[in-house]
Design a protein around this motif. Structure first.
Motif, PDB file in Angstrom:
ATOM      1  N   LEU A   1       6.281  -5.864  13.195  1.00 27.21           N
ATOM      2  CA  LEU A   1       7.205  -5.145  13.176  1.00 27.21           C
ATOM      3  C   LEU A   1       7.719  -3.951  13.428  1.00 27.21           C
ATOM      4  N   THR A   2       7.463  -3.156  13.554  1.00 23.62           N
ATOM      5  CA  THR A   2       7.156  -1.502  13.888  1.00 23.62           C
ATOM      6  C   THR A   2       7.510  -1.001  15.297  1.00 23.62           C
ATOM      7  N   GLY A   3       7.073  -1.987  15.539  1.00 24.25           N
ATOM      8  CA  GLY A   3       6.415  -1.928  17.460  1.00 24.25           C
ATOM      9  C   GLY A   3       5.312  -1.077  17.435  1.00 24.25           C
ATOM     10  N   TYR A   4       4.689  -0.307  16.560  1.00 22.00           N
ATOM     11  CA  TYR A   4       3.725   0.512  17.093  1.00 22.00           C
ATOM     12  C   TYR A   4       2.175   0.400  16.523  1.00 22.00           C
ATOM     13  N   GLU A   5       0.598   0.813  17.318  1.00 21.29           N
ATOM     14  CA  GLU A   5      -0.031   0.333  16.609  1.00 21.29           C
ATOM     15  C   GLU A   5      -0.704   1.163  15.624  1.00 21.29           C
ATOM     16  N   LEU A   6      -1.620   0.938  14.500  1.00 26.11           N
ATOM     17  CA  LEU A   6      -1.274   1.785  13.428  1.00 26.11           C
ATOM     18  C   LEU A   6      -2.545   1.098  13.441  1.00 26.11           C
ATOM     19  N   ASP A   7      -3.451   2.918  12.856  1.00 23.09           N
ATOM     20  CA  ASP A   7      -5.060   2.959  12.476  1.00 23.09           C
ATOM     21  C   ASP A   7      -4.776   3.432  11.144  1.00 23.09           C
ATOM     22  N   VAL A   8      -5.573   2.358  10.106  1.00 23.47           N
ATOM     23  CA  VAL A   8      -5.547   3.142   8.611  1.00 23.47           C
ATOM     24  C   VAL A   8      -6.773   4.287   8.855  1.00 23.47           C
ATOM     25  N   TYR A   9      -6.704   4.658   7.984  1.00 27.03           N
ATOM     26  CA  TYR A   9      -8.383   5.598   7.623  1.00 27.03           C
ATOM     27  C   TYR A   9      -7.973   5.951   6.441  1.00 27.03           C
ATOM     28  N   ARG A  10      -9.353   6.612   5.285  1.00 28.21           N
ATOM     29  CA  ARG A  10      -9.408   6.910   4.502  1.00 28.21           C
ATOM     30  C   ARG A  10      -9.078   8.464   4.520  1.00 28.21           C
ATOM     31  N   ASP A  11      -8.510   7.995   3.407  1.00 25.89           N
ATOM     32  CA  ASP A  11      -8.480  10.437   2.969  1.00 25.89           C
ATOM     33  C   ASP A  11      -8.818  10.788   2.120  1.00 25.89           C
TER      34      ASP A  11
ATOM     35  N   ALA B   1       0.506  -1.159  -0.096  1.00 26.72           N
ATOM     36  CA  ALA B   1       0.064   0.434  -0.095  1.00 26.72           C
ATOM     37  C   ALA B   1       0.646   1.139   0.166  1.00 26.72           C
ATOM     38  N   LYS B   2       0.694   2.152  -0.272  1.00 26.61           N
ATOM     39  CA  LYS B   2       1.576   3.765  -0.235  1.00 26.61           C
ATOM     40  C   LYS B   2       0.235   4.220   0.260  1.00 26.61           C
ATOM     41  N   ILE B   3       0.205   5.242   1.013  1.00 28.81           N
ATOM     42  CA  ILE B   3       0.376   6.492   2.339  1.00 28.81           C
ATOM     43  C   ILE B   3       0.141   8.138   1.877  1.00 28.81           C
ATOM     44  N   THR B   4      -0.545   8.860   2.287  1.00 31.85           N
ATOM     45  CA  THR B   4      -0.874  10.295   1.883  1.00 31.85           C
ATOM     46  C   THR B   4      -0.251  10.412   2.684  1.00 31.85           C
ATOM     47  N   SER B   5      -0.773  10.521   4.322  1.00 31.74           N
ATOM     48  CA  SER B   5       0.375  11.082   5.086  1.00 31.74           C
ATOM     49  C   SER B   5      -0.409  10.166   6.455  1.00 31.74           C
ATOM     50  N   MET B   6       0.179  10.309   7.908  1.00 35.54           N
ATOM     51  CA  MET B   6       1.077   9.491   8.447  1.00 35.54           C
ATOM     52  C   MET B   6       0.493  10.644   9.987  1.00 35.54           C
ATOM     53  N   SER B   7      -0.532  10.363  10.934  1.00 34.13           N
ATOM     54  CA  SER B   7       0.082  10.956  12.690  1.00 34.13           C
ATOM     55  C   SER B   7       0.615  10.413  13.332  1.00 34.13           C
ATOM     56  N   LEU B   8       1.577  10.765  13.852  1.00 30.20           N
ATOM     57  CA  LEU B   8       2.637   9.974  14.846  1.00 30.20           C
ATOM     58  C   LEU B   8       2.787   9.840  16.682  1.00 30.20           C
TER      59      LEU B   8
ATOM     60  N   SER C   1      -1.872   6.923  12.703  1.00 28.95           N
ATOM     61  CA  SER C   1      -2.793   7.016  12.089  1.00 28.95           C
ATOM     62  C   SER C   1      -2.261   7.489  10.976  1.00 28.95           C
ATOM     63  N   ILE C   2      -2.530   6.446   9.997  1.00 34.86           N
ATOM     64  CA  ILE C   2      -2.111   6.428   8.461  1.00 34.86           C
ATOM     65  C   ILE C   2      -3.582   6.372   7.986  1.00 34.86           C
ATOM     66  N   PHE C   3      -3.384   7.395   6.718  1.00 31.81           N
ATOM     67  CA  PHE C   3      -4.283   7.685   6.200  1.00 31.81           C
ATOM     68  C   PHE C   3      -3.783   7.786   4.502  1.00 31.81           C
ATOM     69  N   LEU C   4      -4.407   7.006   3.536  1.00 28.43           N
ATOM     70  CA  LEU C   4      -4.804   6.098   2.190  1.00 28.43           C
ATOM     71  C   LEU C   4      -5.495   6.773   1.440  1.00 28.43           C
TER      72      LEU C   4
END
Length: 415
Positions: A334-344, A294-301, A309-312
């Motif tokens: 792999l990253t050790g982070y909890e990831l949430d995906v959102y539609r951009d 997947a290719k992400i648009t932006s991210m809030s860390l 928070s991942i925006f795609l």
């Protein structure tokens, strides 16, 4: 010659090649000196002589000859009159060496000694086997399937030692038959009823790591290091690699020309998809790479809370999540982070969808290609078409269309 044949006991030693000769001699000596102590009260004036090749054992007793009536210690001294019965030329002050006939110990004592010896040999074999495989934890070994059971598989190594591959350590698509050779990694050595049990695994990240080490010389040579591996056995794996040489592309080296290096590993892991990513200490970039394809648009860390928070774009969401959520779960591991995906998008939230590529293990590749050619890239895009339209436009058999629709429908309903 007073001796006892111990061919069977010594044969056990010979079979256990890793038991060294000094250890063997010491064990035999200890067993029979115990027998001597029980009969004579001491073993100080006895020599145990072992011929390991022939399986013979002799016990020689040595005492000093003294005048009749001057014997103070019967274990260390013998009267002159007794000595000359054995050899007329003996004189007072000389040493008398006499072979002990083991039959004198009695049949029961001899059998007990042989059983003790067999037990000591068995314990030594167990210790040698446990030590051998404790030293090989993390290594790949090849073994032959000897017995297939419901919860585990019994294998034999080249020396006939028994190894266990539990069902929980098998890839879901694994299917083995008796006599088949399989590869697995040694993960631990358990003790069950004082017997070593060697446990193997094909689902451990170490198995994939060792396969990569075999296929990629740069990893074996230390030019590329594997930083972390996460797996959903049989479905997907993500491998973060780093190069210590700026001239080497770690991802390219692991994949090989046209995938030549990775293909063999994928086959070994029953078509498990392997994403190789370039490791970086930049957590945002690492998260981005870990969500491939997947290719992400932006991210809030949130670094303190280990949350991102991942925006795609809508068409990338299903790729990021993956079939049954496997892709995002592995990226999180792999990253050790909890990831949430959102539609951009500001539009109304779209229905959940899954990319057709995620069904590669259930739908033939040529069928997926045929569907893509008519513009069907996701599960919902296929289901929006009628069966007859799919048959006609994608040139597929009716049964094939029905099977594909059933697989896609079940996945969407599960989500």
């Amino acid at each position: 010659m007073a001796s006892i044949n111990l061919i069977e006991a010594f044969q056990d030693f010979k079979d256990a090649e890793n038991i060294d000769r000094p250890t063997m001699m010491k064990v035999v000596e200890d067993v029979f000196k115990t027998l001597l102590r029980k009969k004579y009260g001491s073993d100080e004036n006895f020599d145990v002589i072992v011929n390991a090749e022939k399986g013979d054992l002799e016990i020689v007793r040595h005492r000093t000859i003294v005048e009749d009536g001057e014997v103070e210690d019967p274990l260390a001294q013998v009267a002159y009159s007794e000595a000359i019965k054995l050899e007329p030329d003996y004189e007072v002050g000389e040493d008398l060496y006499e072979e002990i006939d083991l039959i004198d110990f009695g049949r029961r004592a001899i059998l007990a000694a042989k059983q003790t010896l067999a037990g000591r040999i068995s314990d030594l074999k167990k210790n040698v086997l446990a030590k051998k495989y404790e030293d090989r934890i993390g290594e790949i070994i090849s073994a032959e399937v000897y017995q297939v059971w419901k919860k585990e598989i019994l294998l034999l190594d080249e020396e006939g030692n028994e190894l266990i591959l539990p069902k929980s350590e098998q890839i879901p698509q694994d299917y083995f038959k008796k006599g088949e050779n399989i590869r697995a990694v040694v993960i631990r050595v358990d003790l069950k009823n004082n017997n070593p049990v060697i446990i193997l695994s094909r689902t451990s990240p170490d198995f994939l790591a060792k396969l990569l080490e075999i296929e990629v010389p740069e990893i074996f040579d230390g030019l590329i290091t594997i930083k972390k591996i996460v797996r959903e056995p049989g479905e997907r794996a993500k491998v973060a690699v780093e190069s210590y040489d700026d001239r080497i592309d770690p991802v390219g080296a692991c994949v090989g020309m046209k995938g030549s290096r990775i293909h063999g590993i994928v086959r070994e892991l029953k078509n498990e998809n392997i994403d190789v990513i370039n490791y970086t200490t930049n957590i945002q970039l690492l998260i981005q790479r870990s969500l491939t394809p997947a290719k992400i648009t932006s991210m809030s860390l949130d670094q303190e809370g280990k949350h991102a928070s991942i925006f795609l774009k809508p068409d990338q969401v299903s790729l990021a999540i993956g079939k049954r959520g496997v892709n995002i779960k592995l990226a999180s591991d792999l990253t050790g982070y909890e990831l949430d995906v959102y539609r951009d998008t500001e539009d109304e939230e779209e229905e959940f969808d899954v990319d057709l590529e995620e069904f590669a293990d259930e739908i033939d590749e040529w069928v997926i290609d045929a569907l893509k050619k008519i513009g069907c890239d996701t599960a919902r895009s296929v289901l929006r078409m009628s069966p007859s339209e799919l048959e006609k436009r994608a040139d597929l058999e009716k049964e094939t269309v029905e099977d594909v629709r059933k697989i896609l429908q079940e996945e969407l309903e599960r989500e």
